[in-house]
Write an enzyme that holds these catalytic residues in place. Structure first.
Site, PDB file in Angstrom:
ATOM      1  N   CYS A 413       1.012  -1.126  -0.100  1.00  0.00           N
ATOM      2  CA  CYS A 413       0.075   0.096   0.145  1.00  0.00           C
ATOM      3  C   CYS A 413       0.906   1.109   0.149  1.00  0.00           C
ATOM      4  O   CYS A 413       0.537   2.233  -0.672  1.00  0.00           O
ATOM      5  CB  CYS A 413      -0.949  -0.043   1.263  1.00  0.00           C
ATOM      6  SG  CYS A 413      -0.196  -0.123   2.970  1.00  0.00           S
ATOM      7  N   HIS A 469      -2.186   0.279   7.021  1.00  0.00           N
ATOM      8  CA  HIS A 469      -2.288   0.600   5.791  1.00  0.00           C
ATOM      9  C   HIS A 469      -1.889   2.082   5.485  1.00  0.00           C
ATOM     10  O   HIS A 469      -1.707   3.033   6.636  1.00  0.00           O
ATOM     11  CB  HIS A 469      -3.686   0.489   5.492  1.00  0.00           C
ATOM     12  CG  HIS A 469      -4.240   0.728   4.053  1.00  0.00           C
ATOM     13  ND1 HIS A 469      -3.854  -0.262   3.219  1.00  0.00           N
ATOM     14  CD2 HIS A 469      -5.002   1.566   3.341  1.00  0.00           C
ATOM     15  CE1 HIS A 469      -4.074   0.138   1.928  1.00  0.00           C
ATOM     16  NE2 HIS A 469      -4.915   1.079   2.154  1.00  0.00           N
ATOM     17  N   ASP A 485      -7.421   6.184  -2.137  1.00  0.00           N
ATOM     18  CA  ASP A 485      -6.529   4.775  -1.861  1.00  0.00           C
ATOM     19  C   ASP A 485      -6.198   4.113  -3.255  1.00  0.00           C
ATOM     20  O   ASP A 485      -7.079   3.438  -3.756  1.00  0.00           O
ATOM     21  CB  ASP A 485      -7.431   4.003  -0.958  1.00  0.00           C
ATOM     22  CG  ASP A 485      -6.489   2.816  -0.296  1.00  0.00           C
ATOM     23  OD1 ASP A 485      -5.480   2.650  -0.854  1.00  0.00           O
ATOM     24  OD2 ASP A 485      -6.906   2.121   0.441  1.00  0.00           O
TER      25      ASP A 485
END
Length: 691
Positions: A413, A469, A485
């Site tokens: 991520c 994350h 995201d």
């Protein structure tokens, strides 16, 4: 630490065995003599020479010196606190090699107890607390066993458990009523004890963190509906400074909670429905807390500060479990106005650090005038190209985002969020990196329903370190900071429902653990057991570890009305008196004379069965009548039973009063069993004749 304690306990067990052997030998040589008593008296004043070690003092000195040097060399890396604990554990291990007097033994036991207490500085969860409590029982049993070697270890263990159980009532009452004072000292900072996220992030950091299955925090939404997984972005740290290799947190001016309501978010000017929940955060030895932004702290706000970037922090290092209550407005906009200073910070990037990304950003700026369309173009590019989401991304030279985005195209991520944020800044859009946690595991075991059938608690969420994350935020005029995201473009499942089986299996392979999360979740009964224990641990954290002075005051006020000092003193005094009375009653009951249950041999049981059968026929044996006299009585009243009962009585007398070997007893018992069966048969035939 636990390994050292276990090894020391094994060492103590060896000493106990030697002590037991010595005591047995002493009793064997001089049983009940004056010499035996003198030996026991000498033993009570010091340790036997058998308990001393043959290790040279010079060797011990060299070993101690080398150990201290090693601890000193690692002190800067692990921190002062952990170095002190390491030194204490090292002293505990060495002390076992120089037990020569009773004082040495006491010091060893006290060191062990102090280490157990020190271990609770780092962890207070239920599983670890049970381990510490078990080790406490073993330490106390070792102490009792050493001076009661004539008793079995299990007996002394039972005594210790009973004593701790008796003190539990007083401990619980004191836990509820004794004033919860602030500590008189400050725990030194434990650098290596830090867990979770960091103020600096570079590609690969969070991927390493996701290998951990440690609990980060829990969230309880009460009777409210738990938000969808895709809404559970737990905000922790906003990173705005990028130097070409890593992201750093911009120093923010903290505000108290009252000011934060007006500076960060004004709930009175929004129509978004509020979402109130309780967060129970584990010890991380850092200051950042977690929230679903935008959020306002409600309830007790002491020790919590708000930041202008919509994050919240603890005013002190979180060294133990901490709880706080928040109200979030999930769809409300963030910062509709952007200050010139903030705009400048979130547009800056090191020129020439990633030339290929800078060239792509110029193309995007030329092709897409609209800010959101430009961001969507990057997401589309990631989605359509051959990018992959993995916990094992290739190593990057100097953490180059160019190398990741155009060459390896494999990352976690933080790789995608870093590259996306860089592209947005290079294309003229204010952007920043945000780290925190995404999602959480729902546990419905703690769901509660009242007597009316109404749900009063829908369970809780457990958020683990592997849920860490990173995502991006871009600022759009009229809409404020928007969450983007990029992970959703490469792995939609991660942002919508959680980890895929592929990622879980990859994590299990990296951890090389048999009891990995992947294996546990795929075994139904084991996963159910895990959730049940998680529910117990949640209640432990909620009602024991998280029991604050304010909760204590509210509880006592609910029970006894307004609390004044004399009431508190009276409660403690009454508790002490009642505890002592209950303890005295319990000890009196435990020490009561116990009636031993009389046991009978097999032949005695057979004889009494025969007497019972005769009693049913109306022939009873008086208690004072002997066996032979009763046999004579049977011969007179029941001639048909005379022979068989006389033989049965003779066998009984022989087994009870004659000295027989084991083989003779067994043979005679078999004979008596046969005689009894013959007696029953004759008795039945006699009954038939009478009929």
């Amino acid at each position: 630490m636990l390994t050292i304690i276990a090894l020391s306990l094994a060492w103590q067990a060896l000493l106990l065995q030697q002590n037991s052997d010595r005591a047995t030998t002493s009793r064997g040589k001089h049983p009940g003599t004056v010499q035996s008593n003198l030996a026991n008296k000498r033993h009570s004043h010091g340790l036997s020479k058998q308990l001393t070690t043959n290790v040279s003092p010079v060797v011990l000195g060299i070993f101690a010196l080398l150990g201290c040097v090693a601890i000193a060399l690692t002190a800067k890396q692990v921190g002062i606190l952990l170095s002190m604990v390491h030194l204490l554990c090292f002293s505990y291990a060495l002390k076992g090699f120089e037990l020569r007097t009773r004082r040495d033994f006491y010091q060893l036991l006290l060191l062990g107890l102090f280490i157990l207490a020190s271990a609770l500085i780092f962890r207070q969860d239920l599983a670890f607390s049970l381990i510490i409590f078990s080790l406490l029982i073993l330490n106390l049993t070792v102490l009792l066993q050493f001076f009661s070697s004539e008793k079995a270890f299990a007996t002394n263990l039972k005594v210790v458990v009973v004593l701790l159980g008796q003190s539990a009532l007083l401990a619980m009452v004191l836990f509820l009523v004794f004033p919860r004072l602030s500590p008189f000292w400050q725990v030194p900072f434990a650098k290596s004890a830090e867990t979770g996220l960091s103020d600096t992030v570079k590609p690969g950091d969070i991927a390493n963190l996701t290998r951990s299955t440690k609990l980060a925090f829990r969230a309880d939404f009460g009777t409210q509906k738990v938000p969808d997984y895709a809404q559970l972005y737990w905000r922790a740290i906003v990173l705005e400074n990028y130097d070409g290799r890593q992201w750093r947190r911009q120093n923010k001016v903290t505000t108290n909670n009252t000011a934060a309501r007006s500076i960060i978010f004004d709930a009175s000017n929004t129509e978004v429905l509020p979402l109130t929940y309780q967060v129970f955060v584990e010890a991380s030895f850092q200051k950042y807390l977690f929230a679903l932004a935008p959020a306002v702290v409600t309830g007790n706000t002491s020790g919590i500060t708000a930041q202008t970037d919509y994050t919240i922090q603890s005013s002190t290092i979180i060294s133990q479990a901490k709880s706080y209550r928040l109200t979030s407005y999930l769809t409300a906009p963030l910062a509709l106005e952007l200050s010139p200073q903030s705009r400048q910070i979130n547009l800056s990037y090191p020129q020439g650090s990633n030339p290929r990304l800078e060239q792509l950003a110029l193309q995007l700026q030329h092709n897409y005038v609209d800010v959101q369309a430009r961001a969507q173009a990057v997401l589309t590019l990631i989605n359509q190209q051959n990018y992959s989401y993995t916990l094992q991304p290739p190593l990057l030279i100097n953490n180059s985002l160019d190398q990741f985005f155009f060459d390896s195209q494999a990352g976690f991520c933080v790789h995608y969020a870093s590259a996306f944020t860089f592209l947005m800044r290079a294309s003229g859009i204010p952007a920043r990196l945000v780290t925190g946690y995404l999602g959480g595991e729902y546990n419905g075991v703690t769901a509660e329903v009242n007597s009316a059938g109404k749900i009063v608690n829908k369970g809780h969420l457990s958020i683990y370190q592997y849920d860490a994350h990173a995502w991006s935020e871009i600022w759009v005029a009229g809409k404020g900071w928007l969450r983007i995201d990029p992970t959703g473009a490469v792995d939609p499942q991660r942002v919508n429902i959680g980890w895929s089986n592929q990622l879980l299996q990859e994590q299990a392979e990296l951890n090389n653990s048999f009891f990995s999360l992947y294996r546990m979740k795929n075994i139904t009964w084991l996963n159910t057991l895990r959730l049940q224990f998680d529910a117990l641990d949640y209640q432990w954290t909620r009602w024991v570890i998280g029991f604050t002075s304010q909760q204590q005051y509210d509880l006592l006020k609910h029970w006894f009305g307004k609390m004044v000092p004399w009431k508190l003193a009276l409660i403690i005094a009454v508790t002490l008196v009642l505890s002592m009375l209950m303890l005295m009653l319990l000890l009196h009951w435990l020490n009561r004379p116990k009636v031993k249950k009389q046991t009978f041999a097999q032949w005695q049981i057979i004889y009494h069965k025969a007497i019972d059968r005769l009693a049913k026929q109306g022939i009873e044996k008086p208690l004072a009548m002997t066996v032979n006299d009763f046999a004579k009585k049977i011969r007179q009243q029941c001639p048909e039973l005379a022979i068989v009962f006389t033989r049965l009585s003779a066998s009984y007398n022989r087994l009870c009063y004659q000295t027989l070997s084991i083989s003779e007893q067994e043979k005679q018992a078999v004979t008596m069993q046969q005689q009894y069966h013959h007696f029953i048969q004759v008795l039945k035939n006699s009954d038939k004749k009478h009929l």
